[in-house]
Design a protein around this motif. Structure first.
Motif, PDB file in Angstrom:
ATOM      1  N   GLU A  32       0.857  -1.179   0.000  1.00  0.00           N
ATOM      2  CA  GLU A  32       0.000   0.000   0.000  1.00  0.00           C
ATOM      3  C   GLU A  32       0.901   1.241   0.000  1.00  0.00           C
ATOM      4  O   GLU A  32       2.042   1.190   0.451  1.00  0.00           O
ATOM      5  N   ILE A  33       0.373   2.355  -0.482  1.00  0.00           N
ATOM      6  CA  ILE A  33       1.184   3.572  -0.566  1.00  0.00           C
ATOM      7  C   ILE A  33       1.341   4.168   0.837  1.00  0.00           C
ATOM      8  O   ILE A  33       0.348   4.341   1.545  1.00  0.00           O
ATOM      9  N   PRO A  34       2.575   4.452   1.259  1.00  0.00           N
ATOM     10  CA  PRO A  34       2.774   4.986   2.621  1.00  0.00           C
ATOM     11  C   PRO A  34       2.035   6.323   2.817  1.00  0.00           C
ATOM     12  O   PRO A  34       1.769   7.038   1.847  1.00  0.00           O
ATOM     13  N   GLY A  63      -1.050  -9.211  -1.501  1.00  0.00           N
ATOM     14  CA  GLY A  63      -0.081  -9.084  -0.414  1.00  0.00           C
ATOM     15  C   GLY A  63      -0.122  -7.686   0.174  1.00  0.00           C
ATOM     16  O   GLY A  63       0.255  -7.470   1.320  1.00  0.00           O
ATOM     17  N   ALA A  64      -0.604  -6.703  -0.633  1.00  0.00           N
ATOM     18  CA  ALA A  64      -0.682  -5.326  -0.115  1.00  0.00           C
ATOM     19  C   ALA A  64      -1.953  -5.122   0.698  1.00  0.00           C
ATOM     20  O   ALA A  64      -2.073  -4.145   1.426  1.00  0.00           O
ATOM     21  N   ARG A  65      -2.917  -6.066   0.565  1.00  0.00           N
ATOM     22  CA  ARG A  65      -4.227  -5.841   1.183  1.00  0.00           C
ATOM     23  C   ARG A  65      -4.706  -7.071   1.929  1.00  0.00           C
ATOM     24  O   ARG A  65      -4.070  -8.114   1.913  1.00  0.00           O
ATOM     25  N   GLY A  66      -5.867  -6.955   2.555  1.00  0.00           N
ATOM     26  CA  GLY A  66      -6.442  -8.062   3.320  1.00  0.00           C
ATOM     27  C   GLY A  66      -6.716  -9.281   2.444  1.00  0.00           C
ATOM     28  O   GLY A  66      -6.836  -9.163   1.225  1.00  0.00           O
ATOM     29  N   PHE A  67      -6.845 -10.446   3.091  1.00  0.00           N
ATOM     30  CA  PHE A  67      -7.012 -11.709   2.356  1.00  0.00           C
ATOM     31  C   PHE A  67      -8.343 -11.784   1.607  1.00  0.00           C
ATOM     32  O   PHE A  67      -8.531 -12.618   0.734  1.00  0.00           O
TER      33      PHE A  67
END
Ligand code: AMP
Ligand code: MG
Length: 326
Positions: free
Chosen positions: A195-197, A220-224
């Motif tokens: 995700e973007i900081p 991988g950047a977000r919820g399952f």
């Protein structure tokens, strides 16, 4: 980024008597009415939100969950009610609730102006639609709310020194990969797999000075529970909705993963223990409808509408990470 005024925040509850607070809370109340009006007239059913449960949303990047002792078992206070929304939309088609959430956000979150420990999100979910339809709902809901409040609360907004731009749909869409490229071209390299900081999120919402979506986050950047696109492995069918003027993220949403075997694999991949998700996995094994939805934070919406420096100005008794306020 802003420095949190810790002493001011410890005493912030006293501002409830300030005239500015009345203006802000009046705008907030009108915004909530506009949201309910739009959702109700578009076939969404308002439900009461679950507040505690055996598990809660683990996809809350860096924040800790709050735990309570529930008759000898560990229960969680909702960090978001996402896990309940899929079954509710399966049963009732189009649903929403105003959902109080607790997230023990990291100390640095106190500097973003966007993070509270206790906040409310309007959680929306619809069955048998894809993430594009969820984005259409999000942009219409937000446009209706902003334009309605700009007109109806003009006097209050004038007193707050705030002029709102008129929102027009459809909103611009950029992919996460494009967002990463734009930031790079402005000398702000970010990890293309995450995700973007927060500082770069703020920067991007200044560079693109109109409401816009960032779509297609990497797995991988977000919820399952954000669905992976079968046609584009590694890419999720999800989105963030961003405010203009540097106010950053307004909402996050997605098409949901709903097939038992896929959810199980994603749970394992994200380091979660599937045994904790018994009731949720049972529900998926029995079969649910595909759903899409999103959550939009009420305090961030209020901050944007009123043009406030920080989100803690949008609650009577704000809780900010690390601050011992009542
Ligand atoms: P998330 O699922 O983390 O994207 O949260 C959904 C929405 O809730 C966000 O887009 C924000 O509008 C709001 N939100 C999330 N975390 C916070 C927080 N710590 N403080 C205030 N609002 C939040
Ligand atoms: Mg988000």
């Amino acid at each position: 980024m802003i420095k949190p005024p810790v002493e001011e925040l410890e005493k912030y509850y006293k501002t409830i008597r300030a005239p500015k607070m009345r203006l802000i809370l009046s705008v907030q109340a009108e915004a909530s009415r506009a949201v309910r009006g739009w959702l109700d007239s578009n076939g969404f059913l308002e439900l009461l939100p679950p507040i505690i449960g055996p598990v809660t949303d683990p996809g809350i990047r860096g924040a800790k969950q709050a735990t309570i002792d529930y008759y000898g078992k560990e229960y969680k206070v909702m960090s978001s009610a996402i896990l309940y929304k899929q079954m509710l939309a399966t049963a009732l088609d189009k649903i929403y609730f105003f959902s109080p959430n607790i997230r023990l956000e990291p100390i640095e979150s106190a500097q973003t102006g966007r993070h509270l420990v206790e906040f409310v999100q309007i959680d929306i979910e619809e069955a048998d639609v894809d993430y594009k339809a969820a984005m259409a709902t999000a942009e219409q809901l937000l446009s209706h709310t902003v334009n309605h409040v700009a007109e109806k609360m003009k006097k209050e907004l004038d007193q707050l020194g705030r002029t709102l731009p008129r929102f027009r749909t459809p909103f611009r869409k950029i992919t996460h990969a494009e967002a990463v490229e734009i930031l790079k071209s402005y000398g702000e390299p970010v990890n293309p797999h995450a995700e973007i900081p927060w500082p770069q999120e703020e920067k991007l919402s200044k560079i693109i000075d109109e409401p816009f979506f960032i779509i297609d986050y990497p797995r991988g950047a977000r919820g399952f529970y954000d669905k992976e696109d079968p046609a584009r492995p590694g890419i999720l069918k999800d989105f963030d909705l961003m405010y203009p003027e540097g106010y950053g993220e307004a909402a996050s949403g997605a098409e949901r993963e709903y097939e038992y075997s896929k959810v199980l694999a994603r749970l394992r991949e994200s380091g979660e223990n599937p045994a904790k998700y018994g009731w949720y996995l049972d529900m998926l094994r029995e079969g649910i409808r595909p759903t899409s939805g999103f959550g939009i934070g009420v305090e961030r919406l209020t901050r944007y509408l009123c043009g406030l420096k920080a989100v803690w100005e949008a609650r009577p008794y704000p809780k900010v990470a690390g601050v011992y306020s009542p």
